[in-house]
Design a protein around this motif. Structure first.
Motif, mmCIF file in Angstrom:
data_model
loop_
_atom_site.group_PDB
_atom_site.id
_atom_site.type_symbol
_atom_site.label_atom_id
_atom_site.label_comp_id
_atom_site.label_asym_id
_atom_site.label_seq_id
_atom_site.Cartn_x
_atom_site.Cartn_y
_atom_site.Cartn_z
ATOM 1 N N ALA A 105 0.819 -1.210 0.000
ATOM 2 C CA ALA A 105 0.000 0.000 0.000
ATOM 3 C C ALA A 105 0.852 1.258 0.000
ATOM 4 N N TRP A 106 0.216 2.317 -0.431
ATOM 5 C CA TRP A 106 0.770 3.673 -0.287
ATOM 6 C C TRP A 106 -0.050 4.418 0.762
ATOM 7 N N ALA B 184 -3.774 4.079 -1.293
ATOM 8 C CA ALA B 184 -4.090 3.036 -2.269
ATOM 9 C C ALA B 184 -3.470 1.721 -1.825
ATOM 10 N N THR B 185 -4.157 0.639 -2.175
ATOM 11 C CA THR B 185 -3.692 -0.704 -1.828
ATOM 12 C C THR B 185 -3.777 -1.599 -3.048
ATOM 13 N N ILE B 186 -2.817 -2.507 -3.161
ATOM 14 C CA ILE B 186 -2.867 -3.513 -4.223
ATOM 15 C C ILE B 186 -2.558 -4.867 -3.617
ATOM 16 N N THR B 187 -3.411 -5.850 -3.924
ATOM 17 C CA THR B 187 -3.227 -7.185 -3.367
ATOM 18 C C THR B 187 -2.309 -8.024 -4.251
ATOM 19 N N ARG B 188 -2.002 -9.206 -3.753
ATOM 20 C CA ARG B 188 -1.117 -10.123 -4.462
ATOM 21 C C ARG B 188 -1.681 -10.478 -5.835
ATOM 22 N N ASP B 189 -3.021 -10.535 -5.929
ATOM 23 C CA ASP B 189 -3.625 -10.905 -7.216
ATOM 24 C C ASP B 189 -4.058 -9.690 -8.020
ATOM 25 N N GLY B 190 -3.601 -8.506 -7.605
ATOM 26 C CA GLY B 190 -3.799 -7.319 -8.425
ATOM 27 C C GLY B 190 -5.045 -6.496 -8.145
ATOM 28 N N THR C 91 -7.199 -3.678 -6.489
ATOM 29 C CA THR C 91 -6.799 -2.375 -5.971
ATOM 30 C C THR C 91 -7.938 -1.709 -5.213
ATOM 31 N N ASN C 92 -7.551 -0.795 -4.344
ATOM 32 C CA ASN C 92 -8.524 -0.022 -3.573
ATOM 33 C C ASN C 92 -7.920 1.364 -3.347
ATOM 34 N N TYR C 93 -8.790 2.376 -3.404
ATOM 35 C CA TYR C 93 -8.308 3.754 -3.303
ATOM 36 C C TYR C 93 -9.116 4.559 -2.303
ATOM 37 N N ALA C 94 -8.467 5.530 -1.694
ATOM 38 C CA ALA C 94 -9.175 6.513 -0.889
ATOM 39 C C ALA C 94 -10.072 7.340 -1.808
ATOM 40 N N ASP C 95 -11.204 7.758 -1.289
ATOM 41 C CA ASP C 95 -12.145 8.530 -2.115
ATOM 42 C C ASP C 95 -11.491 9.786 -2.686
ATOM 43 N N SER C 96 -10.585 10.370 -1.928
ATOM 44 C CA SER C 96 -9.977 11.636 -2.331
ATOM 45 C C SER C 96 -9.063 11.513 -3.552
ATOM 46 N N VAL C 97 -8.653 10.286 -3.894
ATOM 47 C CA VAL C 97 -7.727 10.115 -5.021
ATOM 48 C C VAL C 97 -8.302 9.253 -6.139
ATOM 49 N N LYS C 98 -9.507 8.712 -5.952
ATOM 50 C CA LYS C 98 -10.114 7.861 -6.980
ATOM 51 C C LYS C 98 -10.227 8.606 -8.302
ATOM 52 N N GLY C 99 -9.828 7.931 -9.362
ATOM 53 C CA GLY C 99 -9.894 8.537 -10.683
ATOM 54 C C GLY C 99 -8.670 9.360 -11.038
ATOM 55 N N ARG C 100 -7.811 9.627 -10.060
ATOM 56 C CA ARG C 100 -6.607 10.425 -10.311
ATOM 57 C C ARG C 100 -5.325 9.623 -10.088
ATOM 58 N N PHE C 101 -5.333 8.718 -9.116
ATOM 59 C CA PHE C 101 -4.141 7.944 -8.768
ATOM 60 C C PHE C 101 -4.326 6.490 -9.219
ATOM 61 N N LEU D 57 3.050 4.415 -7.722
ATOM 62 C CA LEU D 57 1.836 5.199 -7.578
ATOM 63 C C LEU D 57 1.888 6.308 -8.625
ATOM 64 N N GLN D 58 1.069 6.165 -9.649
ATOM 65 C CA GLN D 58 0.955 7.200 -10.668
ATOM 66 C C GLN D 58 -0.084 8.209 -10.214
ATOM 67 N N MET D 59 0.308 9.462 -10.114
ATOM 68 C CA MET D 59 -0.568 10.511 -9.601
ATOM 69 C C MET D 59 -0.790 11.554 -10.691
ATOM 70 N N ASN D 60 -2.038 11.704 -11.098
ATOM 71 C CA ASN D 60 -2.408 12.671 -12.129
ATOM 72 C C ASN D 60 -3.322 13.733 -11.544
ATOM 73 N N ASN D 61 -3.416 14.841 -12.263
ATOM 74 C CA ASN D 61 -4.278 15.950 -11.835
ATOM 75 C C ASN D 61 -4.054 16.276 -10.355
ATOM 76 N N LEU D 62 -2.800 16.466 -10.019
ATOM 77 C CA LEU D 62 -2.445 16.704 -8.620
ATOM 78 C C LEU D 62 -2.997 18.031 -8.112
ATOM 79 N N LYS D 63 -3.352 18.037 -6.843
ATOM 80 C CA LYS D 63 -3.915 19.205 -6.176
ATOM 81 C C LYS D 63 -3.019 19.606 -5.003
ATOM 82 N N PRO D 64 -3.079 20.854 -4.587
ATOM 83 C CA PRO D 64 -2.262 21.265 -3.433
ATOM 84 C C PRO D 64 -2.504 20.399 -2.198
ATOM 85 N N GLU D 65 -3.716 19.908 -2.032
ATOM 86 C CA GLU D 65 -4.008 19.068 -0.863
ATOM 87 C C GLU D 65 -3.399 17.676 -0.948
ATOM 88 N N ASP D 66 -2.782 17.350 -2.072
ATOM 89 C CA ASP D 66 -2.037 16.085 -2.198
ATOM 90 C C ASP D 66 -0.627 16.214 -1.635
#
Length: 113
Positions: free
Chosen positions: A35-36, A49-55, A57-67, A80-89
């Protein structure tokens, strides 16, 4: 004991992208999940964000669709690929082996114009 080393942090403008990496000193293939997390100044550490052994994934609501979290078992590395970054990141980003509770020392990501 597995040592984790994060890299790829830096300064990026709002709306920009960045990819952080976490290299492990040993095989990650058998770990149930990795996890990150991040910790912003004055705030508690939170799961991103979390990724399991079999791939799966799960994301915090605040980063869904961006990370996007991914893993390369051949390289013993997660990303961890981070797109559309915001100051709160802005935060120190840490990787972790879940259950085993191994942590890296973190890499700082600053989002600012």
């Amino acid at each position: 004991q597995v040592h984790l080393v994060e890299s790829g942090g830096g300064l990026v403008q709002p709306g920009g992208s960045l990819r952080v990496s976490c290299a492990a000193s040993g095989s990650i293939a058998s770990f149930f999940a990795m996890a990150w997390y991040r910790q912003a100044p004055g705030k508690q550490r939170e799961a991103v964000a979390t990724i399991t052994r079999d791939g799966r994934t799960n994301y915090a609501d605040s980063v869904k669709g961006r990370f996007t979290i991914s893993r390369d078992n051949a390289k013993n590395t997660i990303y961890l690929q981070m797109n559309n970054l915001k100051p709160e990141d802005t935060a120190v980003y840490y990787c972790k082996v879940e259950v085993m509770n191994y942590w890296g020392k973190g890499t700082l990501v600053t989002v600012s114009s």
